[in-house]
Design a protein around this motif. Sequence first.
Motif, PDB file in Angstrom:
ATOM      1  N   CYS A 194       0.833  -1.206   0.000  1.00  0.00           N
ATOM      2  CA  CYS A 194       0.000   0.000   0.000  1.00  0.00           C
ATOM      3  C   CYS A 194       0.867   1.255   0.000  1.00  0.00           C
ATOM      4  CB  CYS A 194      -0.918   0.016   1.219  1.00  0.00           C
ATOM      5  SG  CYS A 194      -2.248  -1.208   1.214  1.00  0.00           S
ATOM      6  N   ALA A 195       1.895   1.247   0.841  1.00  0.00           N
ATOM      7  CA  ALA A 195       2.768   2.416   0.955  1.00  0.00           C
ATOM      8  C   ALA A 195       3.518   2.700  -0.337  1.00  0.00           C
ATOM      9  CB  ALA A 195       3.753   2.218   2.105  1.00  0.00           C
ATOM     10  N   LEU A 196       3.814   1.664  -1.114  1.00  0.00           N
ATOM     11  CA  LEU A 196       4.579   1.826  -2.348  1.00  0.00           C
ATOM     12  C   LEU A 196       3.694   2.009  -3.577  1.00  0.00           C
ATOM     13  CD1 LEU A 196       7.326  -0.918  -1.763  1.00  0.00           C
ATOM     14  CD2 LEU A 196       7.528   1.561  -1.412  1.00  0.00           C
ATOM     15  N   SER A 197       2.393   2.011  -3.409  1.00  0.00           N
ATOM     16  CA  SER A 197       1.475   2.121  -4.545  1.00  0.00           C
ATOM     17  C   SER A 197       1.555   3.506  -5.180  1.00  0.00           C
ATOM     18  CB  SER A 197       0.040   1.841  -4.102  1.00  0.00           C
ATOM     19  OG  SER A 197      -0.096   0.510  -3.644  1.00  0.00           O
ATOM     20  N   VAL A 198       1.518   3.515  -6.503  1.00  0.00           N
ATOM     21  CA  VAL A 198       1.589   4.781  -7.243  1.00  0.00           C
ATOM     22  C   VAL A 198       0.331   5.006  -8.086  1.00  0.00           C
ATOM     23  CG1 VAL A 198       4.107   4.800  -7.316  1.00  0.00           C
ATOM     24  CG2 VAL A 198       2.830   3.644  -9.139  1.00  0.00           C
TER      25      VAL A 198
END
Length: 461
Positions: free
Chosen positions: A105-109
Amino acid sequence: MKHEKALHDAATMDGLPPRERAWAMLSIGIGVGMSSLDTAIANTALPAIAQQLHATPAASVWIVNVYQLAMVATLLPFAALSELVGYRRMCLIGVALFTIASLGCALSVSLPMLVTARLLQGLGASALMSVNGALLRLIYPAKIRGRGFGTNALVVAVGFALGPSLASTILAFWSWPWLFAVNVPFGIVAVLLGRRVLPQTVARSGRYDYLAALFNMGAFGLLILALGDATHLARASTTLLEFAAAALLFLLLLKREAGQQAPMLPTDLFRNPLFALSSLTAVCTFATQSLAFVSLPFYFETSLGRSPVETGFLMTPWPVLVGVMAPIAGRLSDRYSPGLLGGIGLLALAGGMLSLFLMPLDPSIFAIGWRMALCGVGFGFFQAPNLKAIMGSAPAHRSGGASGIVATSRLTGQALGAALVALCLSISTHGASWALVLGSVFAALASAASFSRLLVSRRAV
């Protein structure tokens, strides 16, 4: 029979020693707290996430919906699988998956990436919650088991209470990915700690019924989708098709599992009146909670003209009082009937919801606060005793199935409540107020179901 005896011995023994019990509860508490926190955080931060990902409000709702759908659809399949692989292993798998998905989730773009990661997060939370009650039953000795359920309810309440404030604080200083990144170190600690301290259980021999799992996931998933479409006044043909497909899958599931000793959809457990009434109490009560928490922001901001910041503070007394009352109710449930405690608490909740509806046109902060506090006290008095009643009325070797029903009842009630709020808002300009009346009715029904357990217990004696 060996498996049933082993689980019976484990569930009726003196639990873990006090020190190991504390570490085990910390491990479980971190996982449960993260899953509760993320539910509240995502709701609060949804507008900011949608803006930064250039997503429409309607599309961004899937960030919340896919998490809930994944949980509702897979709770019972995971609970059944835990009987074969062990509760400890299922818990660790759930926390690990939730942690990895949080990093995703944190790395989603993009919105599709985030929705996919949230789907995996929901699966991880589902695996954890499917065995939460079963593990608590093993960790605490029978004479103080209510204390353990009270502690668990406290962790959930704290997660919901801190969610909006924590989300606002993080967004004030950092970007939205940090909302999910903060889970990663805590998840790693929970997995490492859980591997050392969570109790082992003897896995049941047998084969997993994958077709039944598919029927179950499809039935519950379509049911939640149909409820949402119906209350948002979607096309009647689409809604009816979804309800019909869900009903067909439920029938196929029941037919496939007919005569099985441990069905995935544990219909055998509902033959016990205490289990059935406790589950009904849970569905009605969590429907009340959802009716309140979804409608009150609209009520405070639209009807009373409060700002979003004020609304956040006005919502706080409910979860705070739940956190205060949960351990007290848990301890009392070791001495008094859960039916009595739950019935009294749910009467208070019904009165609190009705008092919110009957508030004057320009209420003071105190007038709102004491009503929210009354609701929190009533809800807190219900949660731990009811959890103990559900788990205690199921045989020890069916703890996994009972634990799955605990979480399924909660999520089904919440989904029903949210759907009814949407219906009220779509058909009336005073929909938020009428949702409070519905919440009071559901709480009264839950109180009646809780008190009726006293009659069932007397007949059993």
